[in-house]
Design a protein around this motif. Sequence first.
Motif, mmCIF file in Angstrom:
data_model
loop_
_atom_site.group_PDB
_atom_site.id
_atom_site.type_symbol
_atom_site.label_atom_id
_atom_site.label_comp_id
_atom_site.label_asym_id
_atom_site.label_seq_id
_atom_site.Cartn_x
_atom_site.Cartn_y
_atom_site.Cartn_z
ATOM 1 N N TYR A 167 53.408 9.540 -63.152
ATOM 2 C CA TYR A 167 54.333 8.915 -64.095
ATOM 3 C C TYR A 167 55.750 9.494 -64.003
ATOM 4 C CZ TYR A 167 52.571 13.002 -66.642
ATOM 5 O OH TYR A 167 52.172 14.269 -66.990
ATOM 6 N N ASP A 182 53.987 5.913 -71.766
ATOM 7 C CA ASP A 182 53.095 4.997 -71.060
ATOM 8 C C ASP A 182 52.907 5.525 -69.645
ATOM 9 O OD1 ASP A 182 51.826 2.950 -69.720
ATOM 10 O OD2 ASP A 182 53.125 1.351 -70.474
ATOM 11 N N ALA A 183 51.740 6.069 -69.359
ATOM 12 C CA ALA A 183 51.493 6.699 -68.064
ATOM 13 C C ALA A 183 51.501 5.721 -66.907
ATOM 14 C CB ALA A 183 50.155 7.453 -68.097
ATOM 15 N N SER A 184 51.548 4.437 -67.190
ATOM 16 C CA SER A 184 51.610 3.444 -66.116
ATOM 17 C C SER A 184 53.038 3.210 -65.643
ATOM 18 C CB SER A 184 50.999 2.124 -66.573
ATOM 19 O OG SER A 184 51.820 1.491 -67.541
ATOM 20 N N LEU A 187 53.064 14.209 -60.242
ATOM 21 C CA LEU A 187 52.616 13.445 -61.407
ATOM 22 C C LEU A 187 52.923 11.969 -61.208
ATOM 23 C CD1 LEU A 187 53.848 15.847 -64.244
ATOM 24 C CD2 LEU A 187 51.527 15.649 -63.302
ATOM 25 N N PHE A 213 56.565 14.789 -73.889
ATOM 26 C CA PHE A 213 56.549 13.377 -73.501
ATOM 27 C C PHE A 213 57.434 12.550 -74.427
ATOM 28 C CE2 PHE A 213 52.479 15.110 -72.085
ATOM 29 C CZ PHE A 213 52.492 14.739 -70.746
ATOM 30 N N VAL A 257 60.589 12.791 -69.442
ATOM 31 C CA VAL A 257 59.487 13.739 -69.380
ATOM 32 C C VAL A 257 60.121 15.101 -69.128
ATOM 33 C CG1 VAL A 257 57.502 14.534 -68.027
ATOM 34 C CG2 VAL A 257 57.751 12.108 -68.575
#
Length: 320
Positions: free
Chosen positions: A103, A26-28, A101, A21, A62
């Motif tokens: 994100y 920030d997964a948002s 995924l 990562f 990612v």
Amino acid sequence: METVRIRNPGMYWDIAANLHFPPNFDASKHYPAVVSNHPISSCKEQTSGNIYGAALAKAGFVVIVPDASFQGGSGGEPRWIEDPEQRVKDYRDVIDYLQSLPYVDADRIGILGICGGGGYSIKTAIIDKRIKALVSITGVNFGRLMREGFSNFDPVGALEAMAVQRSAENAGASQRIDIFLPASVEQGKAAGITDIDVLEATDYYRNRCPAEGSGTRMLFSHAAPAMAWDAFAFAETLLTQPMMVVVGDKPGGFGAYRDGMEIYGRAASKNKQMVVVEGWSHYDLYDHPVPTGVALERVVPFLVQHLGEAAVSRVTKPAA
């Protein structure tokens, strides 16, 4: 970093992969993603993960680094099969997973491969247009290598021997597992080996970066499919994505310099770049700070150009 296990419909075993990562992840948000693929008989903890995977994640991507089926932490029996078509299928299954995924931006996925993983990545890009950018690091067309050096330039004789061995194993004989490399550089030289690629591979896998999941071996009785496989088939018409090819200018017996020049010339890509890292070899581009640094100075901007800036805010569509 997070280790995941991937199983898509129709698969009979899991693919093990490491997710790397970006800083301040920030997964948002939505991120571009890169599939980083290891060399033949390597594993996700070596150059595809600890050098290129880590660097691309630091640059804002990612990055997912899978182990090949039958190798490393992935499932599949018998072990140590090197099957090019299965490897391409693995990469496509990994892209399926990435697109699931929240994100990851499903429209901003690239692929990078090292050595045999470079050749496999090229073939995957030829047939899978979800891939928006391709990078080959000292890539090798494994089918060509099998027909030449890995069969002592006698591919028909090798196929006949594989058939005999497979019949014997079906009748209860022990498996024949070929070890690609000598136990040490010293033993290799004592055996008369002079090829730079074999000796430097031995140094890398035995000394510089040993890893439990790295086999440097192949199940001989199941190697026949690689003999009739070509990583570059139809590249003149079907390989259309932006492509960067990175090679060192010290050629060795595995043929990455030759293969790099060939695919650069053959690819239909309108945007293609050839990066020759002068003074360095195939295995220097695995982990030596200077040539890998030169490579990444070109690779990172190339991927940013074609996959976009790292993180963008996720747009949520209003409910109907």
